[in-house]
Design a protein around this motif. Sequence first.
Motif, PDB file in Angstrom:
ATOM      1  N   GLY A 136      31.998   1.081   6.283  1.00 44.34           N
ATOM      2  CA  GLY A 136      32.150   1.544   4.913  1.00 44.34           C
ATOM      3  C   GLY A 136      31.665   0.548   3.883  1.00 44.34           C
ATOM      4  N   HIS A 137      31.758  -0.741   4.174  1.00 45.78           N
ATOM      5  CA  HIS A 137      31.374  -1.756   3.189  1.00 45.78           C
ATOM      6  C   HIS A 137      29.865  -1.964   3.138  1.00 45.78           C
ATOM      7  CE1 HIS A 137      31.536  -5.439   0.811  1.00 45.78           C
ATOM      8  NE2 HIS A 137      30.753  -6.007   1.715  1.00 45.78           N
ATOM      9  N   TYR A 138      29.240  -2.128   4.286  1.00 51.52           N
ATOM     10  CA  TYR A 138      27.807  -2.459   4.299  1.00 51.52           C
ATOM     11  C   TYR A 138      26.929  -1.227   4.104  1.00 51.52           C
ATOM     12  CZ  TYR A 138      28.835  -7.207   5.807  1.00 51.52           C
ATOM     13  OH  TYR A 138      29.295  -8.500   5.860  1.00 51.52           O
ATOM     14  N   GLY A 139      27.282  -0.112   4.740  1.00 51.77           N
ATOM     15  CA  GLY A 139      26.458   1.074   4.623  1.00 51.77           C
ATOM     16  C   GLY A 139      25.097   0.888   5.270  1.00 51.77           C
ATOM     17  N   GLY A 140      24.160   1.741   4.933  1.00 51.32           N
ATOM     18  CA  GLY A 140      22.800   1.617   5.439  1.00 51.32           C
ATOM     19  C   GLY A 140      22.661   1.977   6.904  1.00 51.32           C
ATOM     20  N   PHE A 141      21.632   1.392   7.521  1.00 49.26           N
ATOM     21  CA  PHE A 141      21.312   1.717   8.907  1.00 49.26           C
ATOM     22  C   PHE A 141      22.414   1.273   9.866  1.00 49.26           C
ATOM     23  CE2 PHE A 141      19.340   0.511  12.984  1.00 49.26           C
ATOM     24  CZ  PHE A 141      18.838   1.756  13.364  1.00 49.26           C
ATOM     25  N   GLY A 142      22.989   0.092   9.612  1.00 49.67           N
ATOM     26  CA  GLY A 142      24.062  -0.396  10.482  1.00 49.67           C
ATOM     27  C   GLY A 142      25.262   0.526  10.478  1.00 49.67           C
ATOM     28  N   SER A 143      25.622   1.033   9.304  1.00 42.98           N
ATOM     29  CA  SER A 143      26.738   1.975   9.218  1.00 42.98           C
ATOM     30  C   SER A 143      26.437   3.264   9.970  1.00 42.98           C
ATOM     31  CB  SER A 143      27.035   2.292   7.750  1.00 42.98           C
ATOM     32  OG  SER A 143      28.021   3.290   7.636  1.00 42.98           O
ATOM     33  N   THR A 144      25.190   3.720   9.863  1.00 40.96           N
ATOM     34  CA  THR A 144      24.808   4.940  10.582  1.00 40.96           C
ATOM     35  C   THR A 144      24.928   4.755  12.088  1.00 40.96           C
ATOM     36  OG1 THR A 144      23.271   5.517   8.800  1.00 40.96           O
ATOM     37  CG2 THR A 144      22.958   6.608  10.925  1.00 40.96           C
ATOM     38  N   VAL A 145      24.487   3.609  12.588  1.00 41.62           N
ATOM     39  CA  VAL A 145      24.584   3.346  14.028  1.00 41.62           C
ATOM     40  C   VAL A 145      26.044   3.291  14.468  1.00 41.62           C
ATOM     41  CG1 VAL A 145      24.123   1.636  15.828  1.00 41.62           C
ATOM     42  CG2 VAL A 145      22.370   2.161  14.124  1.00 41.62           C
ATOM     43  N   LEU A 146      26.877   2.587  13.708  1.00 40.09           N
ATOM     44  CA  LEU A 146      28.297   2.484  14.062  1.00 40.09           C
ATOM     45  C   LEU A 146      28.963   3.862  14.060  1.00 40.09           C
ATOM     46  CD1 LEU A 146      29.444  -0.721  12.130  1.00 40.09           C
ATOM     47  CD2 LEU A 146      29.198  -0.445  14.594  1.00 40.09           C
ATOM     48  N   GLN A 195      38.538   5.698   3.705  1.00 42.40           N
ATOM     49  CA  GLN A 195      39.313   4.992   2.697  1.00 42.40           C
ATOM     50  C   GLN A 195      38.537   3.810   2.116  1.00 42.40           C
ATOM     51  OE1 GLN A 195      41.964   5.993   1.377  1.00 42.40           O
ATOM     52  NE2 GLN A 195      42.711   4.216   0.230  1.00 42.40           N
ATOM     53  N   THR A 196      37.744   3.154   2.956  1.00 43.61           N
ATOM     54  CA  THR A 196      36.937   2.024   2.471  1.00 43.61           C
ATOM     55  C   THR A 196      35.909   2.497   1.449  1.00 43.61           C
ATOM     56  OG1 THR A 196      37.204   0.850   4.573  1.00 43.61           O
ATOM     57  CG2 THR A 196      35.362   0.184   3.175  1.00 43.61           C
ATOM     58  N   LEU A 197      35.272   3.614   1.693  1.00 46.19           N
ATOM     59  CA  LEU A 197      34.313   4.154   0.730  1.00 46.19           C
ATOM     60  C   LEU A 197      34.989   4.482  -0.600  1.00 46.19           C
ATOM     61  CD1 LEU A 197      32.213   6.511   3.046  1.00 46.19           C
ATOM     62  CD2 LEU A 197      31.531   4.293   2.108  1.00 46.19           C
ATOM     63  N   ALA A 198      36.219   5.002  -0.537  1.00 42.47           N
ATOM     64  CA  ALA A 198      36.938   5.314  -1.773  1.00 42.47           C
ATOM     65  C   ALA A 198      37.299   4.036  -2.532  1.00 42.47           C
ATOM     66  CB  ALA A 198      38.204   6.112  -1.451  1.00 42.47           C
ATOM     67  N   VAL A 199      37.703   2.994  -1.812  1.00 47.01           N
ATOM     68  CA  VAL A 199      38.053   1.728  -2.467  1.00 47.01           C
ATOM     69  C   VAL A 199      36.811   1.061  -3.046  1.00 47.01           C
ATOM     70  CG1 VAL A 199      38.973  -0.589  -2.061  1.00 47.01           C
ATOM     71  CG2 VAL A 199      40.089   1.394  -1.035  1.00 47.01           C
ATOM     72  N   GLU A 200      35.706   1.101  -2.305  1.00 44.14           N
ATOM     73  CA  GLU A 200      34.475   0.444  -2.771  1.00 44.14           C
ATOM     74  C   GLU A 200      33.937   1.084  -4.049  1.00 44.14           C
ATOM     75  OE1 GLU A 200      32.560  -2.039  -1.560  1.00 44.14           O
ATOM     76  OE2 GLU A 200      33.548  -2.528   0.325  1.00 44.14           O
ATOM     77  N   ALA A 201      34.314   2.320  -4.337  1.00 43.38           N
ATOM     78  CA  ALA A 201      33.824   2.993  -5.546  1.00 43.38           C
ATOM     79  C   ALA A 201      34.625   2.637  -6.785  1.00 43.38           C
ATOM     80  CB  ALA A 201      33.856   4.507  -5.340  1.00 43.38           C
ATOM     81  N   ARG A 202      35.680   1.837  -6.667  1.00 44.47           N
ATOM     82  CA  ARG A 202      36.515   1.488  -7.819  1.00 44.47           C
ATOM     83  C   ARG A 202      35.872   0.360  -8.629  1.00 44.47           C
ATOM     84  NH1 ARG A 202      42.305   1.599  -4.539  1.00 44.47           N
ATOM     85  NH2 ARG A 202      42.238   3.849  -4.045  1.00 44.47           N
ATOM     86  N   PRO A 203      36.135   0.340  -9.944  1.00 40.33           N
ATOM     87  CA  PRO A 203      35.447  -0.640 -10.813  1.00 40.33           C
ATOM     88  C   PRO A 203      35.773  -2.099 -10.483  1.00 40.33           C
ATOM     89  CG  PRO A 203      36.370   1.155 -12.112  1.00 40.33           C
ATOM     90  CD  PRO A 203      36.897   1.316 -10.726  1.00 40.33           C
ATOM     91  N   TYR A 204      36.988  -2.381 -10.039  1.00 43.51           N
ATOM     92  CA  TYR A 204      37.314  -3.787  -9.826  1.00 43.51           C
ATOM     93  C   TYR A 204      36.534  -4.394  -8.664  1.00 43.51           C
ATOM     94  CZ  TYR A 204      40.456  -2.311  -6.021  1.00 43.51           C
ATOM     95  OH  TYR A 204      40.980  -1.785  -4.876  1.00 43.51           O
ATOM     96  N   ILE A 205      36.005  -3.566  -7.757  1.00 45.20           N
ATOM     97  CA  ILE A 205      35.147  -4.083  -6.687  1.00 45.20           C
ATOM     98  C   ILE A 205      33.845  -4.608  -7.283  1.00 45.20           C
ATOM     99  CG2 ILE A 205      33.890  -3.494  -4.597  1.00 45.20           C
ATOM    100  CD1 ILE A 205      36.845  -3.607  -4.168  1.00 45.20           C
TER     101      ILE A 205
END
Length: 316
Positions: A136-146, A195-205
């Motif tokens: 959820g944090h890194y995203g991209g190709f690595g997230s797709t593989v995982l 849940q990580t994707l939802a947290v990463e979208a918050r402004p304080y991140i």
Amino acid sequence: MSAGPVERPPGEAGGGSAAPASPRALAWRRRRHSLGRFWAGYRGNRAGLAGLAGLAVFVLIALCAPLLIGPADLSLTDAPGGPHEPPSAAYPLGTDNYGRSILDLVIWGSRVSLTVGFLATLMCVGLGTLVGIVAGHYGGFGSTVLMRITDWVLVLPALVLAVAFAAVMGQGTVTIILAIGLTAWPTTARLVRAQTLAVEARPYIDRAKALGGGHGHVMTRHVLPNVMPIVLAQTTLTVAESIIMESTMAFLGLGDPNTLSWGGTLQEARNAGAVSSGLWWHLLPPGLAIVLVALAFTLCGRAIEGVLNPRLRERR
């Protein structure tokens, strides 16, 4: 003209001022406050309290088993009773085909079943949380593989994979723990990633990143604390599933033959012909123990989820 009483801010006493609390003290104060609110919400759930009480009883029995049962009571050759004795005053739950008390077997088997359930759950939830946060944090190709690996493991029957792992690695309690831990993590990974994707979208991140916070800081300081409620609720539910899976694998003969567990007791009952002979006291107690422990963990998990999930609290 005399001046009126001087108002002092909280923390000042007499003529001096108290030193401001340290950040660590403030953090501990907030944690104690959060725990107090959590317990206040949890104890309002009667089903959750019943599950917690039942779980405490089973854990206490498992810890006190060496004090209640001697080695001779579990011996295959020097058992005190006769084979397949029905329940009586001497043996409240009867005896098995070796003359051992079924009550002693259930009490001693709780140690292995609970240990396997806790350790397998720790491994399963830990792996799932790591995969979910990283994806959820890194995203991209690595997230797709995982996530594709997670989906592949998720669609396969967990019990079949666990049996295959155990068949390859050999019999033993450690094998069962590894087999369960390596096959039951995808559900946790999917929940944590969402849940990580939802947290990463918050402004304080974004503010944390702008202030120089690296990936490790964001994941451990901001994302992990916010996904812990889901992880905690998932842990209690996964323990019940792990205990049932361990019992199933032991029943299929994939457990350690030298270790007593509830599933192993059921396997011995099947091998002794307890089903066809109507020896219900050899089958019912270990099976009922599995059901009660799984129910206790499930009730605790649902109660925790109800306390930590605001949407569920609003529906109550």
